[in-house]
Design a protein around this motif. Structure first.
Motif, short mmCIF file in Angstrom:
data_model
loop_
_atom_site.label_atom_id
_atom_site.label_comp_id
_atom_site.label_asym_id
_atom_site.label_seq_id
_atom_site.Cartn_x
_atom_site.Cartn_y
_atom_site.Cartn_z
N ILE A 9 52.10 23.05 -22.49
CA ILE A 9 53.47 23.28 -23.03
C ILE A 9 53.53 23.24 -24.65
N ARG A 10 52.60 22.47 -25.02
CA ARG A 10 52.23 22.32 -26.50
C ARG A 10 51.87 23.91 -26.96
N PHE A 11 50.71 24.31 -25.99
CA PHE A 11 50.37 25.81 -26.18
C PHE A 11 51.39 26.91 -26.44
N LEU A 12 52.51 26.81 -25.67
CA LEU A 12 53.63 27.76 -25.31
C LEU A 12 54.38 27.56 -26.65
N ASN A 18 52.83 30.94 -33.20
CA ASN A 18 51.91 32.06 -33.64
C ASN A 18 52.30 33.40 -33.39
N THR A 19 52.78 33.55 -32.27
CA THR A 19 53.33 35.11 -31.84
C THR A 19 54.20 35.56 -32.86
N LEU A 20 55.41 34.74 -33.22
CA LEU A 20 56.35 35.41 -34.08
C LEU A 20 55.71 35.86 -35.44
N PHE A 21 54.70 34.96 -35.96
CA PHE A 21 53.97 35.37 -37.05
C PHE A 21 53.12 36.68 -36.84
N GLY A 47 46.24 36.39 -38.01
CA GLY A 47 46.76 35.44 -36.83
C GLY A 47 45.50 34.34 -36.63
N VAL A 48 44.24 35.06 -36.66
CA VAL A 48 43.07 33.99 -36.25
C VAL A 48 43.19 32.68 -37.17
N PHE A 49 43.30 33.13 -38.39
CA PHE A 49 43.11 31.86 -39.32
C PHE A 49 44.37 30.86 -39.13
N PHE A 50 45.56 31.87 -39.06
CA PHE A 50 46.84 30.78 -38.96
C PHE A 50 46.58 30.22 -37.58
N ASN A 51 46.10 30.77 -36.86
CA ASN A 51 46.30 30.16 -35.27
C ASN A 51 45.08 29.17 -35.06
N PHE A 52 44.18 29.19 -35.66
CA PHE A 52 42.99 28.37 -35.16
C PHE A 52 43.47 26.77 -35.79
N LYS A 53 44.15 26.90 -36.74
CA LYS A 53 44.50 25.50 -37.34
C LYS A 53 45.68 24.79 -36.42
N THR A 54 46.70 25.76 -35.92
CA THR A 54 47.82 25.32 -35.20
C THR A 54 47.17 25.00 -33.86
N ILE A 55 46.37 25.99 -33.14
CA ILE A 55 45.98 25.61 -31.84
C ILE A 55 45.06 24.52 -31.74
#
Length: 124
Positions: A9-12, A18-21, A47-55
């Motif tokens: 759920i957190r991933f979604l 992240n998808t919006l970005f 996205g890799v750098f943005f997503n790495f931290k959030t995920i």
């Protein structure tokens, strides 16, 4: 159910941000007349750098920067799949914008699975 775990759920939720970005950047680059392969590459790299931290921090509760290379490996696979599916959809005369949107969910599910298995496997 396994797919309805708190982590998923957190991933979604995080994946939605992240998808919006990533998709917004992809669409902007398409509007600026970038070739879709270049637009996908730039949006994937950003996205890799943005997503790495959030995920890592929010979904898997892991903030270690040492995992970035595995994460990049996963996104290399995601980028390759993205190009494959876009090319396939273009054969059927689906617009770039629609093709990009149609593949979001399948790629998100693949991304979650690959990250869980290969990047954040030791971290529950």
């Amino acid at each position: 159910m396994h797919f309805l775990s708190k982590r998923f759920i957190r991933f979604l939720i995080v994946g939605g941000i992240n998808t919006l970005f990533g998709y917004s950047l992809f669409a902007l680059l398409i509007l600026l007349n970038f070739h879709y392969e270049i637009a996908a590459l730039i949006s994937t790299i950003c996205g890799v750098f943005f997503n790495f931290k959030t995920i890592g921090a929010i979904v898997f509760k892991k903030k270690s920067n040492t995992l970035i290379f595995r994460f990049i490996g996963v996104y290399t696979i995601i980028y390759s799949l993205q190009l494959f599916f876009i090319k396939l959809l273009l054969i059927y005369k689906i617009s770039l914008f629609m093709a990009g949107a149609l593949i979001l969910l399948p790629l998100a599910l693949i991304s979650y699975t690959l990250n869980k298995i290969f990047v954040f496997k030791k971290y529950k």
